[in-house]
Design a protein around this motif. Structure first.
Motif, PDB file in Angstrom:
ATOM      1  N   ASP A  30      45.358  46.748  40.050  1.00 31.52           N
ATOM      2  CA  ASP A  30      44.083  46.277  39.529  1.00 31.52           C
ATOM      3  C   ASP A  30      43.241  45.794  40.695  1.00 31.52           C
ATOM      4  O   ASP A  30      43.733  45.051  41.554  1.00 31.52           O
ATOM      5  N   TRP A  40      49.714  45.823  38.673  1.00 29.44           N
ATOM      6  CA  TRP A  40      49.393  45.659  37.249  1.00 29.44           C
ATOM      7  C   TRP A  40      50.313  44.673  36.556  1.00 29.44           C
ATOM      8  O   TRP A  40      49.911  43.987  35.638  1.00 29.44           O
ATOM      9  N   ASP A  75      41.997  53.855  34.842  1.00 27.43           N
ATOM     10  CA  ASP A  75      42.176  53.622  33.408  1.00 27.43           C
ATOM     11  C   ASP A  75      41.043  52.807  32.807  1.00 27.43           C
ATOM     12  O   ASP A  75      40.889  52.775  31.600  1.00 27.43           O
ATOM     13  N   SER A  76      40.244  52.146  33.609  1.00 22.26           N
ATOM     14  CA  SER A  76      39.070  51.454  33.070  1.00 22.26           C
ATOM     15  C   SER A  76      38.153  51.041  34.211  1.00 22.26           C
ATOM     16  O   SER A  76      38.556  50.991  35.372  1.00 22.26           O
ATOM     17  N   TYR A  77      36.937  50.754  33.834  1.00 29.08           N
ATOM     18  CA  TYR A  77      35.930  50.303  34.788  1.00 29.08           C
ATOM     19  C   TYR A  77      35.046  49.305  34.049  1.00 29.08           C
ATOM     20  O   TYR A  77      34.614  49.568  32.924  1.00 29.08           O
ATOM     21  N   ARG A  78      34.820  48.168  34.657  1.00 27.79           N
ATOM     22  CA  ARG A  78      33.926  47.159  34.072  1.00 27.79           C
ATOM     23  C   ARG A  78      32.871  46.815  35.105  1.00 27.79           C
ATOM     24  O   ARG A  78      33.168  46.691  36.283  1.00 27.79           O
ATOM     25  N   LYS A 138      37.964  40.951  35.163  1.00 23.69           N
ATOM     26  CA  LYS A 138      39.322  41.357  35.512  1.00 23.69           C
ATOM     27  C   LYS A 138      40.027  41.993  34.311  1.00 23.69           C
ATOM     28  O   LYS A 138      39.745  41.646  33.159  1.00 23.69           O
ATOM     29  N   PRO A 139      40.950  42.931  34.566  1.00 22.18           N
ATOM     30  CA  PRO A 139      41.742  43.495  33.478  1.00 22.18           C
ATOM     31  C   PRO A 139      42.555  42.410  32.789  1.00 22.18           C
ATOM     32  O   PRO A 139      43.035  41.484  33.432  1.00 22.18           O
ATOM     33  N   GLN A 140      42.692  42.529  31.492  1.00 16.13           N
ATOM     34  CA  GLN A 140      43.396  41.496  30.712  1.00 16.13           C
ATOM     35  C   GLN A 140      44.884  41.682  30.726  1.00 16.13           C
ATOM     36  O   GLN A 140      45.463  42.628  30.776  1.00 16.13           O
TER      37      GLN A 140
END
Length: 107
Positions: free
Chosen positions: A19, A41, A90-93, A105-107
């Motif tokens: 992450d 992760w 897998d994701s983008y914020r 941040k990823p949860q």
């Protein structure tokens, strides 16, 4: 002048989900900054930023602005330049100038 940052040997990151969170203020002036957090992760500890830089982060060109871009670019894939290379996201914020680590941040 371009500043580079060494995050360690690629073997540290290879075959693992990591992450990353980056906070940056783009400017050609000395009040810019870049912070980068990175963690495996499975860890819940974000700790201190791996990069905590203050200074210029961009050139003050009026006809160009920074933008986000991620992927595999150039580089050498070892002794075989035609070797298959893969990268997964897998994701983008994307936060705004008021966002902070705990919001993106990823949860």
């Amino acid at each position: 002048q371009v500043t580079t940052f060494d995050l360690g040997h690629i073997d540290k990151y290879k075959y693992q989900w990591y992450d990353f969170v980056m906070q940056v203020m783009w400017t050609g002036n000395n009040n810019g900054y870049l912070k980068l957090w990175a963690k495996p992760w499975w860890s819940s500890n974000w700790g201190y930023p791996k990069i905590n830089y203050t200074g210029t982060t961009f050139w003050n060109d009026e006809d160009r602005i920074p933008y986000f871009k991620a992927g595999l670019y150039g580089g050498n894939a070892g002794s075989n330049p035609n070797a298959t290379r893969r990268i997964w996201f897998d994701s983008y914020r994307h936060g705004d100038r008021f966002s902070y680590l705990n919001q993106v941040k990823p949860q």
